[in-house]
Design an enzyme around this catalytic site. Structure first.
Site, PDB file in Angstrom:
ATOM      1  N   THR A   1       0.456  -1.056  -0.344  1.00 40.57           N
ATOM      2  CA  THR A   1       0.137  -0.009  -0.021  1.00 40.57           C
ATOM      3  C   THR A   1       1.276   1.469   0.308  1.00 40.57           C
ATOM      4  O   THR A   1       1.371   0.892   0.743  1.00 40.57           O
ATOM      5  CB  THR A   1      -1.338   0.029   1.401  1.00 40.57           C
ATOM      6  OG1 THR A   1      -1.796  -1.026   1.370  1.00 40.57           O
ATOM      7  CG2 THR A   1      -1.393   1.575   1.225  1.00 40.57           C
TER       8      THR A   1
ATOM      9  N   LYS B   1      -6.387   2.052  -3.874  1.00 37.26           N
ATOM     10  CA  LYS B   1      -6.351   1.326  -2.209  1.00 37.26           C
ATOM     11  C   LYS B   1      -6.774   2.508  -0.938  1.00 37.26           C
ATOM     12  O   LYS B   1      -7.545   1.896   0.208  1.00 37.26           O
ATOM     13  CB  LYS B   1      -4.896   1.073  -1.622  1.00 37.26           C
ATOM     14  CG  LYS B   1      -4.515   0.272  -0.867  1.00 37.26           C
ATOM     15  CD  LYS B   1      -5.096  -0.901  -0.702  1.00 37.26           C
ATOM     16  CE  LYS B   1      -5.059  -1.059   0.571  1.00 37.26           C
ATOM     17  NZ  LYS B   1      -5.510  -2.737   1.564  1.00 37.26           N
TER      18      LYS B   1
ATOM     19  N   PHE C   1     -21.378  -2.443  12.989  1.00 36.37           N
ATOM     20  CA  PHE C   1     -21.396  -2.915  13.652  1.00 36.37           C
ATOM     21  C   PHE C   1     -20.167  -2.271  13.902  1.00 36.37           C
ATOM     22  O   PHE C   1     -18.974  -2.054  14.389  1.00 36.37           O
ATOM     23  CB  PHE C   1     -20.314  -4.344  13.605  1.00 36.37           C
ATOM     24  CG  PHE C   1     -21.588  -5.336  13.439  1.00 36.37           C
ATOM     25  CD1 PHE C   1     -22.443  -6.118  14.281  1.00 36.37           C
ATOM     26  CD2 PHE C   1     -21.802  -5.260  12.256  1.00 36.37           C
ATOM     27  CE1 PHE C   1     -23.727  -6.911  13.554  1.00 36.37           C
ATOM     28  CE2 PHE C   1     -22.968  -6.789  11.322  1.00 36.37           C
ATOM     29  CZ  PHE C   1     -23.429  -7.290  11.923  1.00 36.37           C
ATOM     30  N   PRO C   2     -21.181  -1.472  16.309  1.00 36.47           N
ATOM     31  CA  PRO C   2     -20.727  -0.738  17.154  1.00 36.47           C
ATOM     32  C   PRO C   2     -20.071  -1.721  17.491  1.00 36.47           C
ATOM     33  O   PRO C   2     -19.566  -2.730  17.688  1.00 36.47           O
ATOM     34  CB  PRO C   2     -21.846  -0.120  17.351  1.00 36.47           C
ATOM     35  CG  PRO C   2     -22.933  -0.952  17.625  1.00 36.47           C
ATOM     36  CD  PRO C   2     -21.994  -1.291  16.543  1.00 36.47           C
ATOM     37  N   GLY C   3     -18.265  -1.065  17.924  1.00 43.73           N
ATOM     38  CA  GLY C   3     -17.155  -1.084  19.379  1.00 43.73           C
ATOM     39  C   GLY C   3     -16.595  -0.207  19.294  1.00 43.73           C
ATOM     40  O   GLY C   3     -16.506   0.641  19.750  1.00 43.73           O
TER      41      GLY C   3
ATOM     42  N   CYS D   1      -3.812  -2.034   9.046  1.00 47.19           N
ATOM     43  CA  CYS D   1      -3.872  -1.161   7.461  1.00 47.19           C
ATOM     44  C   CYS D   1      -4.868   0.157   7.820  1.00 47.19           C
ATOM     45  O   CYS D   1      -4.172   1.005   7.382  1.00 47.19           O
ATOM     46  CB  CYS D   1      -4.974  -1.997   6.471  1.00 47.19           C
ATOM     47  SG  CYS D   1      -4.309  -3.859   5.657  1.00 47.19           S
TER      48      CYS D   1
END
Length: 436
Positions: free
Chosen positions: A121, A205, A252-254, A261
């Protein structure tokens, strides 16, 4: 085809192994002699589901080999993949020293036309810089192709073997033909090979990862608001995810994103934008919010214990930044550990794959359990930082008999709220009703 892959990190090893699986002769190069010897002896240096089977099969059939000798690898290769680290520097910019150094070394070894593929990358303009290195050091014709990877840790083999798309940045018709031939076996179901110019490929990317990081961060902000207004983030997530323009994934929260990356790619795109005098405000906000989100579980713990956790002992399930990997780079669990230890708490941790990596980084700052239930012994509360499948359906009766108090801080929303009510737990999750 005969392929050389320079670098046997996560991307390089998956790339080399999967290219060998479709019949190519692949030689992977690394400067780490100990690592190369282990791979030559059949030892897979990373944990990635499904990789070991392909790794051993292709070694046994002679299509996948490993060496420290760059000259041997470059000599026969038609296509040379560079899968080297691009770590962020102090200013957030991607460090290209490994890429440009390898390009210089390769330029002094080639005697015929080669395709040089940037698999790492890299910032916009890197292909031009690599091409300039070859122009400066050799008269041999080369084409430099930008071919960013879109591998998700935990499902990287499937991602490579059945890609959503293959992005190839080159304006050379000769390189297009050979690269299309190389990737043909992976897109037989009709998924596209997208040819574009090198700079567009490089930006694709960074833009993809930054968009996903933004989507995650937006949902974390929504979750935090849900707690204040009394809404249920699970209901909100389903409500907006059913809109096909938005989609169900990455909602989905977290406790924030981590890994190798998203953090560095968002940072690098911001730095590139600054270099061009463009203020990429949304991504700067994404970085700021994510940094706070990594320790939101600590805020919940401190509030519950009225700011005093000195002498408290906690169990922590999950250390990897996501399930199905042993990668702990920028893992929220490490930020949680650091914050609680500084407050005087002690912690026993368990993770199915990542404990050795954590030991190598923080040593004995925490205790290490041999299984998830052993981690609960003498613990005042349980914290969950990674959504491993093994944590999704635990034996709550067994937990009740070990955990000192029925207190759970869940950073991944693993458990049904009604079930936790019925079991009599204090249960504090992300963006949902507080129980207990």
């Amino acid at each position: 085809m005969k392929i050389a892959v320079i670098g046997t990190g996560y991307v390089g090893l998956v790339t080399g192994t999967c290219l060998a699986e479709t019949g190519n002769d692949v030689i992977c190069v690394d400067i780490n002699e100990t690592k190369v010897k282990k791979m030559q002896n059949g030892e897979v240096p990373i944990y990635e589901p499904g990789l070991d089977q392909l790794f051993h099969r292709n070694i046994a059939q002679g299509r996948l080999t490993f060496t420290t000798n760059l000259a041997d690898a470059v000599k026969e290769a038609q296509i040379i993949f560079m899968a080297l680290p691009t770590p962020p520097g102090g200013d957030g910019a991607a460090d290209l020293s490994y890429i440009l150094g390898a390009a210089k070394d390769i330029s002094k070894l080639i005697t015929e036309y080669k395709i040089i593929v940037n698999k790492s990358t890299v910032p916009v303009g890197t292909a031009d810089k690599v091409k300039a290195v070859f122009t400066e050091n050799t008269n041999i014709e080369v084409d430099v192709v930008s071919n960013p990877e879109f591998l998700r840790e935990g499902v990287a083999v499937d991602d490579f073997m059945k890609p959503d798309r293959v992005v190839l940045g080159t304006r050379s018709e000769k390189a297009k033909k050979l690269m299309a031939e190389l990737y043909g076996p992976y897109v037989r179901q009709g998924n596209p090979i997208l040819f574009m110019d090198e700079r567009s490929s490089e930006l694709t990317k960074y833009a993809a990862n930054s968009f996903l990081a933004t989507k995650i961060t937006f949902m974390n902000e929504v979750a935090n608001l849900c707690e204040l207004v009394g809404a249920d983030v699970d209901a909100v997530r389903k409500g907006i995810g059913s809109d096909e323009r938005i989609g169900k994934r990455f909602l989905f929260p977290g406790v924030g994103y981590g890994g190798s990356c998203f953090p560095k790619d968002v940072q690098a795109l911001v730095k590139s934008s600054d270099d061009y005098q463009y203020d990429f405000q949304i991504l700067k906000s994404v970085m700021e919010v994510n940094e706070k989100q990594k320790t939101i579980l600590v805020d919940k713990v401190l509030k519950y214990y009225k700011g005093e956790v000195k002498g408290k002992h906690f169990a922590l399930w999950g250390l990897a930044f996501k399930p199905e990997t042993d990668d702990i780079r920028e893992a929220p669990a490490l930020y949680i550990i650091d914050a609680l230890v500084k407050q005087g708490a002690t912690i026993t941790v368990f993770d199915p794959e990542a404990m050795e990596n954590v030991k190598s980084v923080i040593g004995n700052q925490v205790s290490y359990a041999s299984n998830q239930y052993e981690a609960l012994e003498n613990a005042d509360a349980l914290l969950i930082a990674t959504e491993w499948s093994v944590f999704r359906n635990p034996d709550f009766e067994k937990i009740d008999g070990i955990l000192k108090n029925k207190v759970v801080f869940d950073g991944r929303n693993l458990y049904d709220l009604q079930k936790m009510i019925d079991l009599g737990y204090y249960y504090n999750s992300i963006g949902r009703k507080l129980i207990g």
